[in-house]
Design a protein around this motif. Sequence first.
Motif: not given
Length: 252
Positions: A33, A175-177, A179, A221, A223, A225
């Motif tokens: 993250g 805190d990054s997510t 997919e 991407s 912060t 989700p």
Amino acid sequence: MNVAIVTVGDELLAGTTTNTNASWLAERITDRGSSVERILTIPDDRGLIADYVDRWSDAFDAVIVTGGIGGTPDDLTVEAVAEGLERDLVVHEGIRDRLAEKAAAFREENPDLVAEYDLQLDVDAAASIPAGATPIVVDEGWAPGCVVENVYVFAGIPDEMRAMFGQVADEFRGDSTAETLYTPAPEGALHEALEGVTDRFDVAVGSYPRSEHRPGRIRVSSTDPETVADAIAWLREHVETTDPPASEGETE
């Protein structure tokens, strides 16, 4: 958390050693993250290493320096980091005692090798780290890595580097997510979809073109989700997708 990676070694610049450490670290940090914003390869030059440590330790949340640890004359990284952070280089007594025991055990277990070669194990040099640093000791390596302020110093040998990173990996959680979806479409056909998703959602989007054996990739991407999930769902409605390749993620 934004991170910079500095890989050190004349052999990397000469092409005699493949720099796998940077890509390995970047993938693990991103998976946790955080964001890798710089990757730099520089020679075994004490002044140059110190200069980047000085400047980048202020510019980034964390700086990883890997390579040039081992206790031989060309291993300059630890003393350069100390210089860049304006700290003295000191012998860590606990590390020195451990290395002295390790050296004695090696000599006892390898008498023929010791008799044939003039092995010079400079325990004091290997046990020296910047004043106030926290050592990173792993069974895989001889000299320790260390953490000083926001600078992480790892060995250059991949097995040792990975073991050292493993001891501090949780410190790189951010805190990054993100997919990723995969598409057989050529990158030139994705312009409207890529522009549309960034217009509609507060996300960062990276597009990576297909090759002969791999589909293209779109990585989203943020912060948040939920925002990422919504953006991916929108892209699935506007981009032809395919299954990920079987080898995805196998980078070692």
